[in-house]
Design a protein around this motif. Sequence first.
Motif, mmCIF file in Angstrom:
data_model
loop_
_atom_site.group_PDB
_atom_site.id
_atom_site.type_symbol
_atom_site.label_atom_id
_atom_site.label_comp_id
_atom_site.label_asym_id
_atom_site.label_seq_id
_atom_site.Cartn_x
_atom_site.Cartn_y
_atom_site.Cartn_z
ATOM 1 N N ASP B 133 0.829 -1.202 0.000
ATOM 2 C CA ASP B 133 0.000 0.000 0.000
ATOM 3 C C ASP B 133 0.867 1.257 0.000
ATOM 4 O O ASP B 133 0.447 2.326 0.411
ATOM 5 N N THR B 144 4.976 7.365 -0.064
ATOM 6 C CA THR B 144 3.785 7.739 0.702
ATOM 7 C C THR B 144 2.883 6.543 0.907
ATOM 8 O O THR B 144 2.827 5.610 0.091
ATOM 9 N N ARG B 145 2.212 6.538 2.038
ATOM 10 C CA ARG B 145 1.164 5.552 2.304
ATOM 11 C C ARG B 145 -0.112 6.348 2.561
ATOM 12 O O ARG B 145 -0.118 7.211 3.446
ATOM 13 N N ASP B 146 -1.131 6.120 1.780
ATOM 14 C CA ASP B 146 -2.400 6.855 1.868
ATOM 15 C C ASP B 146 -2.154 8.361 1.828
ATOM 16 O O ASP B 146 -2.767 9.124 2.582
#
Lengths: 537, 226
Positions: B133, B144-146
């Motif tokens: 993710d 980046t994550r989310d």
Amino acid sequence: MRVGPRRWRFASIGNLWRSSLQVRTVVITVLLTSMAIAVFGAVAALSISQDLFSSRLNQVLSVSNRAIAEAQSSLSASAATDTASIQELMNKVLSDIEGTTTSQKVALLRSEKASFGYTQDITSGGLGLDDLPKSLRAAVRENSTGLWWESVDIGGDPAIIVGAGLTVQVAGLHEVYVVFDLSGEAQTLAYVQQILYVGGIALALLLSAIMLGVVTLVIRPVRAVASTSRMFAGGDLAQRIDVRGEDELAVLATSFNQMAESIQSQIIQLETLSTMQQRFVSDVSHELRTPLTTIRLASDMIFDGREQLDPSYKRAVELLHNQVDRFELLLGDLLEISRFDAGAATLSATKFELKALAKRIVSSFLPLAAERGSELTLRAPRPKCLVTADERRIERIVRNLIANAIEHGDGGQIEVWIGANRSAVSVAVRDHGVGIAAVDQSRVFDRFWRADSSRKRTIGGTGLGLSIAAEDTLLHHGALEVWSKPGEGSCFRLTIPRTPDGQITTSPLGLPPTSPSPQTSSIILPKTWREESGHDK
Amino acid sequence: MASKILIVDDDNALAEMVGLVLANEGYEVNHSADGISAVDDFATHQPDLVLLDLMLPGMDGIEVCRTIRTQSFVPIIMLTAKAETNDVVRGLESGADDYIVKPFKPQELVARVKARLRPAPNDSAAQSVVVGDITIDARAHTATRDGVPLSLTPLEFSLLVTLASNPGRVFTREALLERVWGYQYKADTRLVNVHVQRLRSKIEHNPDEPQIVVTVRGVGYRAGGG
């Protein structure tokens, strides 16, 4: 034929006898007291039987004496003269004697000197003439006065026969015999003997038990001392004995403890000293590293610009540069040795293929070998030689052996052999140089040792290479052995188990290896990287 | 503009000599002689790379390394006299990217410094890579994550990009040393182990059961499906 268990049992008894003070003491005590009790019992039984007999004899003699005296007086007082009345008198006398002596068996016999025809031999209680001993009869016949006795055996029962002479009016001299039964005394004696037996055995058992108890009591602290001293000797220096009381064993324990104390403190002192020494070497090596780095950077910087220098400065900086390298190697080796001495060296084992490693090392040495005129060959078996070991250390050992072989090989042939069997793998490096004298062979692994101190170092080893190789081998629980004959060269053989916790049964290579063994079937010539396979066909 | 290097070492001679070597290579060099002034000097000079001795008076190298890492991701190379001790692992765990064992050669020092100052290798044509993710933008050097940026050091970022750009491919530790650290020869594989651990602690949901950087037993690492 199975003799094992039996022999084992004997061996174990013998072992127990030798190893246990307790068993020995108890067994000896029991044997000696049993013997003493047996002797005492025998003496007691004998003296009791004699006592019983003599008191019975006295009684028998006094009774007999009285009875015979009475018989004689009644015979003397009689006025009987005819056969019938004399015989009647005799019968009465017999029954009188029986009454007085309470004996069942009495005999009244005619003597040889008796007048013929007046009397007949009479006996009572089934007493036969054969029961009377001849010696007794002879004694009575010869002495008409006095009492005679003899101890006999009648029908299996012990008895005393008392005999005497009797003078009968008209009929002349007769003999009287009275049998006194001793079976009562015999029974008493048997009973007493039984008591002696039972008592003796009971006493022996009791003594054994007491002995066992006492010995156990005494032996327990001795055992404690023994086991403590064994553990102490085994290296557990903190072992001490509990001191109880003030007896001899307490003195022993106290002095043992004092001795242990002093040994422990000495060993600790030595250990501290040795640790300090190792720490010192390690610290010095580390402390030297920072200035050495500065020197190295400086020397390299000047070395890089040496072309701008005067020839003498240029040469000086070249020497400096080389010696810094050498110094660094020496420092590295010194640090490595101090790590071994401190026990800080650890094995980081991985599984790898020994032939591939050897090939890589040998090929890296080819230029140096060629420079020295040596032909360097690798001889390895065809199958893979997988081993779980510290690859970095194995590489270091093999590199060192090959470098030594080139250094001392005098330009001769150098062979690197690889061997493997179920338990172990082996690398042997054989040169054909000057060899090592027999007296020096045990010293080759000594630190900074040189075979010939006048011989100059050309490859520039530090003098610690073989020491480090030996330590690396030790870490693998392997063996690094040397074979050498002056003039024929040397061979160093490394053997390590296939796995770090394995056991070596035999080394797969001979010392020195001989070619071509059935195992070493292929010969790899690294010079051309041509694998020969002709030897196994 | 010349890259700035901060040398933290209590041995002045060595520091000066290292400074000379690096100045010859065109770097701008500053020197701190102890740990406490090193932290101040770091703030003052804003160096592009730190050479850090582990044994320092006052505040030891590990502490200095940790303090710098709270403020900055600049490459840190440790200088150590003891390669075999746990100090190396502790140093790497506290945030250092690499280490050099004394005594070292000038070429070795320069090569390591250059490798760390070189921009992270970007052999992937793709602008952005997705692993699990996490979205990685290779150009902007961000992960980046989310939409929330993950704080990775350049080295960790480079490690992640290398693995994520070749999904499914297993990298040996040696291969990672070569591609991420720029080593051409055999080096200490502990470097890889420690940095993989650090990377996992930042990007994995559960670092004990990694899903993104997966260990392949006996071989090395690969990027997981997430």
